[in-house]
Design an enzyme around this catalytic site. Structure first.
Site, PDB file in Angstrom:
ATOM      1  N   HIS A   1      36.419  50.206   8.364  1.00 42.81           N
ATOM      2  CA  HIS A   1      37.997  49.975   8.582  1.00 42.81           C
ATOM      3  C   HIS A   1      38.397  49.438   7.077  1.00 42.81           C
ATOM      4  CE1 HIS A   1      35.696  46.639   9.862  1.00 42.81           C
ATOM      5  NE2 HIS A   1      36.564  45.807   9.639  1.00 42.81           N
TER       6      HIS A   1
ATOM      7  N   HIS B   1      41.260  46.499   5.922  1.00 44.63           N
ATOM      8  CA  HIS B   1      42.314  45.428   6.610  1.00 44.63           C
ATOM      9  C   HIS B   1      43.671  45.448   5.857  1.00 44.63           C
ATOM     10  CE1 HIS B   1      39.194  42.802   8.720  1.00 44.63           C
ATOM     11  NE2 HIS B   1      38.541  43.521   7.993  1.00 44.63           N
TER      12      HIS B   1
HETATM   13  P1  AMP Z   1      35.356  42.881   9.754  1.00 49.10           P
HETATM   14  O1  AMP Z   1      35.068  41.488   9.640  1.00 49.10           O
HETATM   15  O2  AMP Z   1      35.560  43.397   8.313  1.00 49.10           O
HETATM   16  O3  AMP Z   1      34.249  43.437  10.536  1.00 49.10           O
HETATM   17  O4  AMP Z   1      36.737  43.103  10.797  1.00 49.10           O
HETATM   18  C1  AMP Z   1      36.775  43.180  11.915  1.00 49.10           C
HETATM   19  C2  AMP Z   1      37.940  43.011  12.420  1.00 49.10           C
HETATM   20  O5  AMP Z   1      38.072  43.607  13.774  1.00 49.10           O
HETATM   21  C3  AMP Z   1      38.258  41.574  12.590  1.00 49.10           C
HETATM   22  O6  AMP Z   1      39.450  41.118  11.958  1.00 49.10           O
HETATM   23  C4  AMP Z   1      38.630  41.146  14.001  1.00 49.10           C
HETATM   24  O7  AMP Z   1      39.512  40.292  14.282  1.00 49.10           O
HETATM   25  C5  AMP Z   1      39.080  42.755  14.387  1.00 49.10           C
HETATM   26  N1  AMP Z   1      38.678  43.366  15.821  1.00 49.10           N
HETATM   27  C6  AMP Z   1      37.633  43.199  16.619  1.00 49.10           C
HETATM   28  N2  AMP Z   1      37.864  43.675  17.830  1.00 49.10           N
HETATM   29  C7  AMP Z   1      38.954  44.277  17.795  1.00 49.10           C
HETATM   30  C8  AMP Z   1      39.975  44.815  18.774  1.00 49.10           C
HETATM   31  N3  AMP Z   1      39.317  45.056  20.078  1.00 49.10           N
HETATM   32  N4  AMP Z   1      41.116  45.224  18.427  1.00 49.10           N
HETATM   33  C9  AMP Z   1      41.728  44.773  17.213  1.00 49.10           C
HETATM   34  N5  AMP Z   1      41.017  44.142  16.290  1.00 49.10           N
HETATM   35  C10 AMP Z   1      39.997  43.930  16.556  1.00 49.10           C
END
Ligand code: AMP
Ligand code: ZN
Length: 136
Positions: free
Chosen positions: A99, A101
């Site tokens: 993903h 951000h």
């Molecule tokens: P990363 O640290 O780059 O793996 O980011 C994962 C992101 O996913 C974090 O910013 C979380 O807040 C977000 N996240 C986790 N679960 C969900 C969810 N169910 N819906 C939306 N965002 C999520």
């Protein structure tokens, strides 16, 4: 049930505040926003990280990320938009489905990725609505 929360979202088995969707990508509000308007862009096809993602999905995520960065700029007028992508726990990755951000940034704001508080559902959907207007 899949062990991957983002695959669950892609298949409609877990909720999200959707901002955009096409054949290859999905974008939705981060539930623990770093700043108001924090959006995630994912490929629909599961890939763990940059080392696994197929070229077509990677290109599609880049395209969607640019499109939504433009929408965020139009809707929220931040001083900047940070595009961030993490690979591996050591890099801070916590959800192991590729993903990007999209994080609106204000001049002089400090970057605190952790700890964060959950976004309020009403606020996330209001921000998503404003960002979606840029797609029209
Ligand atoms: P990363 O640290 O780059 O793996 O980011 C994962 C992101 O996913 C974090 O910013 C979380 O807040 C977000 N996240 C986790 N679960 C969900 C969810 N169910 N819906 C939306 N965002 C999520
Ligand atoms: Zn997945």
């Amino acid at each position: 049930m899949s062990e991957c929360i983002f695959c669950e979202i892609v298949h409609g088995r877990a909720p999200c505040e959707k901002v955009y969707e096409d054949d290859l990508t999905l974008a939705f509000m981060d539930i623990f926003p770093v700043s108001p308007g924090h959006v995630l862009v994912i490929p629909k096809r599961h890939a763990r990280d940059i080392f696994e993602i197929d070229a077509a999905s990677l290109a599609a995520v880049s395209r969607t990320s640019q499109q939504l960065a433009l929408c965020i700029r139009k809707a929220l007028a931040p001083d900047g938009v940070m595009v961030m992508q993490l690979n591996g726990a050591a890099a801070g990755q916590t959800v192991f489905h590729y993903h990007t951000h999209l994080i609106p940034r204000a001049e002089g704001s400090s970057l605190a990725l952790q700890p964060r508080v959950p976004g309020q559902p009403g606020e996330l959907s209001a921000l998503a609505g404003r960002i979606r207007l840029g797609l029209e």
